[in-house]
Scaffold this active site. Structure first.
Site, PDB file in Angstrom:
ATOM      1  N   TYR A 202     147.175  25.127  20.571  1.00 14.46           N
ATOM      2  CA  TYR A 202     145.788  24.825  20.206  1.00 14.46           C
ATOM      3  C   TYR A 202     145.693  25.003  18.691  1.00 14.46           C
ATOM      4  O   TYR A 202     145.842  26.120  18.190  1.00 14.46           O
ATOM      5  CB  TYR A 202     144.812  25.798  20.883  1.00 14.46           C
ATOM      6  N   PRO A 293     136.623  20.687  27.704  1.00  9.20           N
ATOM      7  CA  PRO A 293     137.968  20.949  28.245  1.00  9.20           C
ATOM      8  C   PRO A 293     138.792  21.996  27.480  1.00  9.20           C
ATOM      9  O   PRO A 293     139.885  22.353  27.916  1.00  9.20           O
ATOM     10  CB  PRO A 293     138.643  19.580  28.193  1.00  9.20           C
ATOM     11  N   LYS A 297     139.044  24.765  32.213  1.00  7.13           N
ATOM     12  CA  LYS A 297     138.391  25.457  33.330  1.00  7.13           C
ATOM     13  C   LYS A 297     137.814  24.550  34.423  1.00  7.13           C
ATOM     14  O   LYS A 297     137.556  25.011  35.539  1.00  7.13           O
ATOM     15  CB  LYS A 297     137.230  26.326  32.799  1.00  7.13           C
ATOM     16  N   TYR A 385     141.386  32.938  30.251  1.00  5.09           N
ATOM     17  CA  TYR A 385     142.192  31.713  30.355  1.00  5.09           C
ATOM     18  C   TYR A 385     142.930  31.674  31.694  1.00  5.09           C
ATOM     19  O   TYR A 385     142.956  30.636  32.360  1.00  5.09           O
ATOM     20  CB  TYR A 385     143.174  31.617  29.182  1.00  5.09           C
TER      21      TYR A 385
HETATM   22  P1  RFL Z   1     135.693  14.660  40.030  1.00  2.00           P
HETATM   23  O1  RFL Z   1     137.135  14.875  39.771  1.00  2.00           O
HETATM   24  O2  RFL Z   1     134.870  13.940  39.043  1.00  2.00           O
HETATM   25  O3  RFL Z   1     135.589  13.941  41.443  1.00  2.00           O
HETATM   26  C1  RFL Z   1     134.399  13.372  41.908  1.00  2.00           C
HETATM   27  C2  RFL Z   1     134.735  12.219  42.818  1.00  2.00           C
HETATM   28  O4  RFL Z   1     133.526  11.690  43.357  1.00  2.00           O
HETATM   29  C3  RFL Z   1     133.591  10.282  43.321  1.00  2.00           C
HETATM   30  N1  RFL Z   1     132.231   9.722  43.356  1.00  2.00           N
HETATM   31  C4  RFL Z   1     131.654   9.236  44.460  1.00  2.00           C
HETATM   32  N2  RFL Z   1     132.100   9.158  45.730  1.00  2.00           N
HETATM   33  C5  RFL Z   1     131.267   8.601  46.637  1.00  2.00           C
HETATM   34  N3  RFL Z   1     130.050   8.110  46.323  1.00  2.00           N
HETATM   35  C6  RFL Z   1     129.562   8.177  45.060  1.00  2.00           C
HETATM   36  N4  RFL Z   1     128.360   7.686  44.778  1.00  2.00           N
HETATM   37  C7  RFL Z   1     130.383   8.767  44.070  1.00  2.00           C
HETATM   38  N5  RFL Z   1     130.237   9.001  42.750  1.00  2.00           N
HETATM   39  C8  RFL Z   1     131.371   9.583  42.330  1.00  2.00           C
HETATM   40  C9  RFL Z   1     134.371   9.966  42.067  1.00  2.00           C
HETATM   41  O5  RFL Z   1     134.952   8.668  42.123  1.00  2.00           O
HETATM   42  C10 RFL Z   1     135.420  11.081  42.067  1.00  2.00           C
HETATM   43  O6  RFL Z   1     136.605  10.702  42.729  1.00  2.00           O
HETATM   44  O7  RFL Z   1     134.940  16.056  40.283  1.00  2.00           O
HETATM   45  P2  RFL Z   1     135.467  17.455  40.926  1.00  2.00           P
HETATM   46  O8  RFL Z   1     136.143  17.222  42.247  1.00  2.00           O
HETATM   47  O9  RFL Z   1     134.314  18.348  40.851  1.00  2.00           O
HETATM   48  O10 RFL Z   1     136.623  17.942  39.940  1.00  2.00           O
HETATM   49  C11 RFL Z   1     136.333  18.332  38.625  1.00  2.00           C
HETATM   50  C12 RFL Z   1     137.522  18.034  37.716  1.00  2.00           C
HETATM   51  O11 RFL Z   1     137.904  16.677  37.887  1.00  2.00           O
HETATM   52  C13 RFL Z   1     137.193  18.302  36.226  1.00  2.00           C
HETATM   53  O12 RFL Z   1     136.413  19.448  36.097  1.00  2.00           O
HETATM   54  C14 RFL Z   1     138.478  18.463  35.386  1.00  2.00           C
HETATM   55  O13 RFL Z   1     139.159  17.239  35.248  1.00  2.00           O
HETATM   56  C15 RFL Z   1     138.142  19.014  33.991  1.00  2.00           C
HETATM   57  N6  RFL Z   1     139.319  19.137  33.112  1.00  2.00           N
HETATM   58  C16 RFL Z   1     140.162  20.215  33.218  1.00  2.00           C
HETATM   59  N7  RFL Z   1     139.971  21.154  34.180  1.00  2.00           N
HETATM   60  C17 RFL Z   1     140.867  22.162  34.323  1.00  2.00           C
HETATM   61  O14 RFL Z   1     140.648  23.029  35.195  1.00  2.00           O
HETATM   62  N8  RFL Z   1     141.993  22.283  33.533  1.00  2.00           N
HETATM   63  C18 RFL Z   1     142.251  21.371  32.548  1.00  2.00           C
HETATM   64  O15 RFL Z   1     143.287  21.469  31.913  1.00  2.00           O
HETATM   65  C19 RFL Z   1     141.313  20.314  32.340  1.00  2.00           C
HETATM   66  N9  RFL Z   1     141.523  19.393  31.395  1.00  2.00           N
HETATM   67  C20 RFL Z   1     139.568  18.157  32.143  1.00  2.00           C
HETATM   68  C21 RFL Z   1     140.687  18.317  31.263  1.00  2.00           C
HETATM   69  C22 RFL Z   1     138.757  17.029  31.997  1.00  2.00           C
HETATM   70  C23 RFL Z   1     139.031  16.085  31.010  1.00  2.00           C
HETATM   71  N10 RFL Z   1     138.189  14.968  30.935  1.00  2.00           N
HETATM   72  C24 RFL Z   1     138.681  13.673  31.184  1.00  2.00           C
HETATM   73  C25 RFL Z   1     136.766  15.167  30.877  1.00  2.00           C
HETATM   74  C26 RFL Z   1     140.964  17.379  30.283  1.00  2.00           C
HETATM   75  C27 RFL Z   1     140.107  16.276  30.131  1.00  2.00           C
HETATM   76  C28 RFL Z   1     140.401  15.315  29.019  1.00  2.00           C
HETATM   77  C1  PHB Z   2     145.924  18.963  29.450  1.00  2.00           C
HETATM   78  O1  PHB Z   2     147.160  19.169  29.500  1.00  2.00           O
HETATM   79  O2  PHB Z   2     145.434  17.884  29.803  1.00  2.00           O
HETATM   80  C2  PHB Z   2     145.026  20.028  28.947  1.00  2.00           C
HETATM   81  C3  PHB Z   2     145.557  21.257  28.598  1.00  2.00           C
HETATM   82  C4  PHB Z   2     144.707  22.255  28.121  1.00  2.00           C
HETATM   83  C5  PHB Z   2     143.356  22.001  27.978  1.00  2.00           C
HETATM   84  C6  PHB Z   2     142.833  20.752  28.309  1.00  2.00           C
HETATM   85  C7  PHB Z   2     143.670  19.767  28.805  1.00  2.00           C
HETATM   86  O3  PHB Z   2     142.549  22.960  27.459  1.00  2.00           O
END
Ligand code: RFL
Ligand code: PHB
Length: 402
Positions: A202, A293, A297, A385
């Site tokens: 980071y 992100p 978390k 973390y």
């Molecule tokens: P999701 O994954 O958004 O899934 C929701 C699902 O609902 C569907 N949906 C519908 N289905 C039926 N009818 C409708 N009307 C609907 N509307 C939507 C969607 O198509 C989808 O499949 O939510 P969920 O399950 O709560 O999961 C949350 C996680 O996806 C999210 O918090 C993480 O991706 C966040 N995040 C990270 N979390 C971590 O714990 N560790 C990480 O390293 C981390 N890195 C990240 C991240 C999120 C990122 N972005 C893209 C914001 C890195 C990034 C860049």
């Molecule tokens: C990732 O690998 O996508 C990633 C790692 C750490 C973070 C966010 C995303 O804090």
């Protein structure tokens, strides 16, 4: 159709809930607006907390993660031309994190649900939540063939992410939404290069934050702080690499470079919906809360919500009471606010904020200095973390936590 729990959304929250309920003999149906291919191909999170890893293992869906994922015992914070390691294992009594992509977790959970004859309807549309205040709520939707469908159930789990319809089904007067939008975006890339470093880096830099992460020994995941309104077409591969070099290279160390196979920009917000329950509707994961992100978390919080919800539903069917369910929101929100604070803090100390005064910039650098020179401050970062312990009133004998 009738089922016990109707689940909207096949993200980590919805799939994990269906999986945990199945292991306890409780039926569910998942409806998902996207295709299986799309949900299994969307690149998002990378870091799993120790508790999430333990849960995936304890419930039989961790085998591929243990083979293909990468255990990390710390992270590095880089600023002022130096790297400083935060040793999670030493600071937290041996705890670790796992770098294993979210879409691989999704693949493992979808495979487990389908192998157990679980029902997931993909490509649905026009989803409506009906009679959620009654003991027999229903979900109406249109299936992939354009036919109207109804699912009757005892509970609805709104696991449909930030933009789904579930949260909006709670009357406005019953929910309080708290949010902060950041003037930062993350430009994320997937690149074919050798691994950069044994652990995530980071990096704070006056040109903006950068994060060096990984996927496999030959595929890396990196991020650059950019203007959230910027367009990805303004970022040629050459420009991305030269900006990454400017922010992360050190004397005697240059970031390995290679073909970029995917790139996009996401904006950042903190968001909490208080309450997470209304009648027989329970919100979980991104449907109820969003974190920037930087603290890694979001997925882990979704899993923590689901653990509480699945225990509440089990208690309802096994013991006929709703003690856990009645306190669902209250229980989850405690952890959510802790994760909000941590994610906000990590974001604030690491990103360059053009609106900050020289005084605020001085404080920001001192935060970084403090957390890398005071073992107490480092221990606090590490503890947050790697993840706070889960609430396991019913599962404590079944799921051992490291
Ligand atoms: P999701 O994954 O958004 O899934 C929701 C699902 O609902 C569907 N949906 C519908 N289905 C039926 N009818 C409708 N009307 C609907 N509307 C939507 C969607 O198509 C989808 O499949 O939510 P969920 O399950 O709560 O999961 C949350 C996680 O996806 C999210 O918090 C993480 O991706 C966040 N995040 C990270 N979390 C971590 O714990 N560790 C990480 O390293 C981390 N890195 C990240 C991240 C999120 C990122 N972005 C893209 C914001 C890195 C990034 C860049
Ligand atoms: C990732 O690998 O996508 C990633 C790692 C750490 C973070 C966010 C995303 O804090």
């Amino acid at each position: 159709m009738r089922t016990q729990v109707g689940i909207i959304g096949a993200g980590p929250a919805g799939l994990m809930l269906s999986h945990l309920l199945h292991l306890q003999g409780i039926e569910s149906i998942i409806i998902e607006s996207r295709s299986r291919q799309e949900i299994e191909g969307t690149i998002r999170a990378g870091v799993l907390e120790q508790g999430t890893v333990d849960l995936l293992n304890a419930t039989g869906v961790g085998e591929r993660m243990m083979r293909e994922g990468h255990v990390h015992e710390g992270i590095e914070l880089q600023f002022n031309g130096n790297r400083h390691r935060i040793d999670f294992a030493e600071l937290t009594g041996g705890k670790q994190i796992m770098v294993y992509p979210q879409h691989e977790v999704i693949k493992d959970l979808v495979a487990a649900r389908l192998k157990a004859n679980g029902t997931i309807f993909f490509n649905v549309s026009d989803v409506k939540l009906v009679n959620i205040e009654s003991a027999q709520p229903t979900i109406e939707y249109t299936n992939e063939f354009g036919e109207p469908q109804v699912i009757e159930c005892d509970f609805i789990a709104g696991c449909d992410g930030f933009h789904g319809p579930s949260r909006q089904s709670i009357p406005k007067s019953k929910r309080v939404e708290k949010q902060q939008i950041y003037p930062f975006g993350w430009l994320g890339i997937i690149a074919e290069t050798p691994q950069v470093n044994p652990e995530l880096i980071y990096a704070h830099h006056e040109r903006g934050f950068a994060l060096l992460s990984t996927r496999t020994p030959s595929i890396q995941r990196h991020y650059l702080q950019v203007d959230p309104k910027d367009d990805i077409t303004n970022w040629s591969d050459d420009r991305i690499w030269s900006e990454l070099h400017a922010r992360v290279d050190l004397e005697g160390w240059t970031l390995p470079q290679g073909p970029i196979i995917q790139k996009n920009i996401v904006s950042m917000r903190s968001f909490v919906c208080e309450t997470m329950q209304y009648g027989r509707l329970y919100l979980a994961g991104d449907a109820a809360h969003i974190v920037p992100p930087t603290g890694a978390k979001g997925l882990n919080l979704a899993v923590a919500d689901i653990l509480v919800l699945s225990q509440g539903i089990r208690e309802f069917y096994e013991q006929g009471n709703q003690n856990i369910l009645q306190k669902y929101s209250e229980t989850c929100l405690k952890r959510i606010w802790r994760a909000q604070r941590f994610s906000w803090w990590m974001t604030t100390i690491l990103h360059t904020n053009q609106n900050h005064s020289p005084f605020e910039y001085g404080i920001q650098l001192t935060e970084l200095d403090n957390v890398t020179s005071s073992p107490n401050a480092a221990a606090n970062l590490a503890e947050n973390y790697i993840g706070l312990p889960f609430e396991l009133p019913l599962y404590k004998h079944e799921l051992s936590q490291k």
